[in-house]
Design a protein around this motif. Structure first.
Motif, PDB file in Angstrom:
ATOM      1  N   ASP A  13       0.819  -1.213   0.000  1.00  0.00           N
ATOM      2  CA  ASP A  13       0.000   0.000   0.000  1.00  0.00           C
ATOM      3  C   ASP A  13       0.852   1.261   0.000  1.00  0.00           C
ATOM      4  O   ASP A  13       0.430   2.295  -0.511  1.00  0.00           O
ATOM      5  CB  ASP A  13      -1.024   0.004   1.146  1.00  0.00           C
ATOM      6  N   ASP A  62       1.577   1.794  -3.681  1.00  0.00           N
ATOM      7  CA  ASP A  62       0.427   2.370  -4.378  1.00  0.00           C
ATOM      8  C   ASP A  62       0.262   3.845  -4.047  1.00  0.00           C
ATOM      9  O   ASP A  62      -0.118   4.646  -4.906  1.00  0.00           O
ATOM     10  CB  ASP A  62      -0.839   1.608  -4.020  1.00  0.00           C
ATOM     11  N   GLU A 116      -5.852   7.516  -0.506  1.00  0.00           N
ATOM     12  CA  GLU A 116      -5.569   6.082  -0.454  1.00  0.00           C
ATOM     13  C   GLU A 116      -6.189   5.441   0.782  1.00  0.00           C
ATOM     14  O   GLU A 116      -6.705   4.319   0.717  1.00  0.00           O
ATOM     15  CB  GLU A 116      -4.062   5.828  -0.495  1.00  0.00           C
TER      16      GLU A 116
END
Length: 276
Positions: free
Chosen positions: A96, A99, A156
């Motif tokens: 993550d 990303d 996010e």
């Protein structure tokens, strides 16, 4: 006390979540949401409730209610996930963080973290710092001075964790507290297919009790979900301290505070917290 962090299975979630509908164990739909939202009409996505959720998670993840101070946070806490950083504990070893930096770079090419993208791809699913040391922590903190990086962290967090938790909670007919229980579980465990992921925890709860959307009692179902969450946490040594459930979420449930109304008093890892 060191804050505890999420499972490596969080990476799986990134491939399962669309804009508004979640595949696999997260089966929220707009029609189910409309049919099963609790009578209060308030969800965790209400701005006041969302602020409370951010503070609750920060108390467990960062031993502080000041979640906005965590954009700059970064360290390796020795949990096998590499660097942990930011407002939700993005990890270099769970994908993550990669990303997040990819999103930030799409929006702001040439940012201070862009040169680390290849290294972040290489260390995914490991605890390695190869290609990140020695400059990555300092550059992360430099990036955190950019409001664009703060927005990327917020986006996010919402895309991967907050929005899916709220959507699934509303589909299951549970209120603000239940949606928060889902959110906190997603933050720590992710949504892989294994028993200690969010999906596995929810399946374990459903085997014991039905949620309101299936005709069950909300308190009974949430107790089953928290029982399943505690079981999952105890499967890994770094999560054996279950106080973020036992002396926080469970306390709110026992008090009948299904809408997380203030004032709130709880303990995490022995430390007291209060929201007035």
């Amino acid at each position: 006390m060191e804050p505890l962090r999420h499972q490596t299975s969080r990476r799986t979630l990134l491939t399962l979540i669309g804009a508004t509908v979640v595949a696999g164990p997260l089966l929220a739909t707009q029609s189910a949401t409309a049919a099963t939202t609790r009578a209060s009409g308030i969800g965790l996505d209400d701005p006041v409730k969302k602020e409370i959720a951010m503070q609750l998670v920060s108390s467990a993840e960062n031993a502080s209610l000041d979640w906005r101070a965590q954009y700059r946070y970064i360290e390796d806490i020795g949990d096998g996930r590499g660097y942990t950083a930011g407002i939700i504990g993005f990890c270099s070893g769970t994908g993550d963080m990669l990303d997040l930096v990819e999103l930030y770079t799409r929006r702001e090419p040439g940012n201070v973290l862009a040169p680390y993208l290849d290294a972040l791809r290489a260390v995914d699913n490991t605890d390695s710092h190869e290609g990140l040391d020695p400059g990555f922590p300092e550059d992360w903190q430099t990036a955190a001075d950019d409001s664009g990086f703060e927005r990327a962290q917020d986006d996010e967090r919402d895309r991967v964790y907050f929005d899916p938790a709220v959507a699934q909670g509303k589909a299951d007919g549970i209120g603000v507290l239940g949606q928060f229980c889902y959110y906190d579980a997603l933050v720590m465990h992710g949504n892989g297919s294994d028993p200690i992921s969010f999906g596995g925890i929810r399946r374990r709860a459903l085997s014991v009790a039905a949620p309101p959307a299936q005709g069950g009692d909300e308190v009974t179902y949430l107790n089953a979900f928290l029982d399943a969450r505690v079981w999952a946490m105890k499967q890994e040594e770094e999560h054996w301290d279950t106080s973020r459930v036992d002396t926080a979420q469970r306390v709110f449930l026992q008090n009948g505070n299904l809408d997380l109304d203030t004032p709130l008093d709880w303990h995490v890892y022995g430390d007291p917290y209060h929201i007035g």
